[in-house]
Every structure is written in C-alpha cells, then in structure tokens.
Write a protein that holds these residues in place. Structure first.
Motif, PDB file in Angstrom:
ATOM      1  N   ILE A 101       0.891  -1.473  -0.108  1.00 22.73           N
ATOM      2  CA  ILE A 101       0.024  -0.028   0.053  1.00 22.73           C
ATOM      3  C   ILE A 101       0.839   1.392  -0.281  1.00 22.73           C
ATOM      4  N   GLN A 102       0.725   2.082  -1.033  1.00 24.15           N
ATOM      5  CA  GLN A 102       1.476   3.467  -1.074  1.00 24.15           C
ATOM      6  C   GLN A 102       0.870   4.585   0.239  1.00 24.15           C
ATOM      7  N   ILE A 103       1.653   4.627   0.898  1.00 19.67           N
ATOM      8  CA  ILE A 103       1.304   6.058   1.920  1.00 19.67           C
ATOM      9  C   ILE A 103       1.736   7.096   1.189  1.00 19.67           C
ATOM     10  N   LEU A 104       1.074   8.163   1.418  1.00 19.00           N
ATOM     11  CA  LEU A 104       1.175   9.409   0.882  1.00 19.00           C
ATOM     12  C   LEU A 104       1.616  10.482   1.984  1.00 19.00           C
ATOM     13  N   GLY A 105       2.787  10.887   2.211  1.00 18.82           N
ATOM     14  CA  GLY A 105       3.186  11.527   3.326  1.00 18.82           C
ATOM     15  C   GLY A 105       2.941  12.885   2.864  1.00 18.82           C
ATOM     16  N   ASP A 106       3.145  14.075   4.242  1.00 21.55           N
ATOM     17  CA  ASP A 106       3.049  15.322   3.927  1.00 21.55           C
ATOM     18  C   ASP A 106       3.743  16.199   4.844  1.00 21.55           C
ATOM     19  N   GLU A 107       4.032  17.127   4.904  1.00 23.79           N
ATOM     20  CA  GLU A 107       4.586  17.939   6.082  1.00 23.79           C
ATOM     21  C   GLU A 107       3.705  18.868   7.085  1.00 23.79           C
ATOM     22  N   GLU A 108       2.392  18.423   6.970  1.00 20.60           N
ATOM     23  CA  GLU A 108       1.248  18.793   7.486  1.00 20.60           C
ATOM     24  C   GLU A 108       1.094  18.480   9.051  1.00 20.60           C
ATOM     25  N   ALA A 109       1.181  19.387  10.022  1.00 23.01           N
ATOM     26  CA  ALA A 109       1.125  18.573  11.454  1.00 23.01           C
ATOM     27  C   ALA A 109      -0.319  18.309  11.520  1.00 23.01           C
ATOM     28  N   GLU A 110      -0.686  16.919  12.221  1.00 25.46           N
ATOM     29  CA  GLU A 110      -1.877  16.504  12.274  1.00 25.46           C
ATOM     30  C   GLU A 110      -1.774  15.096  13.127  1.00 25.46           C
ATOM     31  N   SER A 111      -3.096  14.730  13.811  1.00 26.58           N
ATOM     32  CA  SER A 111      -2.820  13.664  14.704  1.00 26.58           C
ATOM     33  C   SER A 111      -2.712  12.195  13.790  1.00 26.58           C
ATOM     34  N   ASP A 112      -2.340  11.340  14.638  1.00 21.01           N
ATOM     35  CA  ASP A 112      -2.277   9.820  13.876  1.00 21.01           C
ATOM     36  C   ASP A 112      -3.569   9.799  13.258  1.00 21.01           C
ATOM     37  N   GLU A 113      -3.713   8.803  12.227  1.00 26.91           N
ATOM     38  CA  GLU A 113      -4.583   8.844  11.257  1.00 26.91           C
ATOM     39  C   GLU A 113      -4.686   7.083  11.160  1.00 26.91           C
ATOM     40  N   THR A 114      -6.162   6.616  10.956  1.00 23.90           N
ATOM     41  CA  THR A 114      -6.103   5.023  10.586  1.00 23.90           C
ATOM     42  C   THR A 114      -6.724   4.888   9.444  1.00 23.90           C
ATOM     43  N   PHE A 115      -6.657   3.677   8.705  1.00 23.32           N
ATOM     44  CA  PHE A 115      -7.389   3.127   7.912  1.00 23.32           C
ATOM     45  C   PHE A 115      -7.299   1.476   7.891  1.00 23.32           C
ATOM     46  N   TYR A 116      -8.185   0.896   7.177  1.00 21.82           N
ATOM     47  CA  TYR A 116      -8.381  -0.539   7.036  1.00 21.82           C
ATOM     48  C   TYR A 116      -8.023  -1.006   5.689  1.00 21.82           C
TER      49      TYR A 116
END
Length: 140
Positions: A101-116
């Motif tokens: 699975i490709q993860i799309l990173g960024d430089e935005e401060a945000e909380s941890d996120e989940t998907f399934y």
C-alpha cells in the motif's frame, strides 16, 4: 450364554475400532489467515507499506482472497493510495503473502490517522479477523 458373549465381544470390539474416524467423515480444518495491526511513520513523501498476510499453517491447496482498503480517519487519495478488489494468492506449501500500500506523506502537523485493509471472498482458508487496522503516525 457366557461362552457366546466371549465369542461375540472380541468381534464387536474389532468392529467398533475399525469404524474409527478414518472413514472420511472428518471435517477439513482450513488454515486461517492472520494479520496484525500495523503502524508506519507518515514521512513527507510517498512510501510503500507492506502488510504481511500469513496462514497459521501451510496449505496443500491454493488460498485465494481479495483485499480492499477502507477509510477511517485517514482518507484514500490524501493519506494513502486506495486498493479495490486486489487478488491475493498464497500458493500451496507457502504460508505468507504481502500486500503493498502506498502511503502519501506530507509536512502537515496532524494527529495519527487510521484506515483498514479488508480481507474478502476467502477461498481455501478462514479468517477470524477480516479487517486489518493500519495507523499512519504523524511525524511532523
């Protein structure tokens, strides 16, 4: 009468043991697909995540199923690349396959996120956990 009992009893015992569970009526115990929740640091660019899908024992038969991603707090297209109906095959004698699975990173401060990652339409195995939780840990 007692003599007849001693003649018949051994025959009955032999007959009972010859009708043991080897008659082909045993239920087949399928291997089970096992996957653990997984976490990855988000990063600032695109990066692969490999999800291991394992069998609790090798199979003499091919195991086939499909996987699809599902949004949680992480969203397809923004946080990861969506997968829909990707076929996964575990060959006879093997006990593992992985899904990328490709993860799309960024430089935005945000909380941890989940998907399934959902495991669907399983053939040749069973699964007691048809959904794998994936956490993208914020590192900004």
């Amino acid at each position: 009468m007692p003599r007849l009992f001693f003649l018949i009893a051994p025959i009955l015992i032999v007959h009972l043991f010859s009708c043991s569970s080897d008659s082909g009526d045993n239920p087949v115990v399928l291997p089970e697909i096992i996957a653990q929740p997984i976490s990855i640091e988000e990063g600032s660019d695109q990066r692969p995540l490999f999800v291991d899908l394992r069998l609790n024992k090798t199979s003499e038969e091919q195991v086939r199923f499909f996987v699809s991603t599902e949004n949680g707090t992480a969203e397809a297209g923004t946080d990861y690349v969506e997968i829909q109906g990707q076929e996964v095959v575990i060959q006879p004698g093997s006990s593992k396959e992985e899904v990328r699975i490709q993860i799309l990173g960024d430089e935005e401060a945000e909380s941890d996120e989940t998907f399934y990652l959902n495991i669907l339409d399983v053939e040749g195995a069973s699964t007691s956990m048809p959904q794998v939780e994936i956490t993208i840990e914020n590192d900004d």
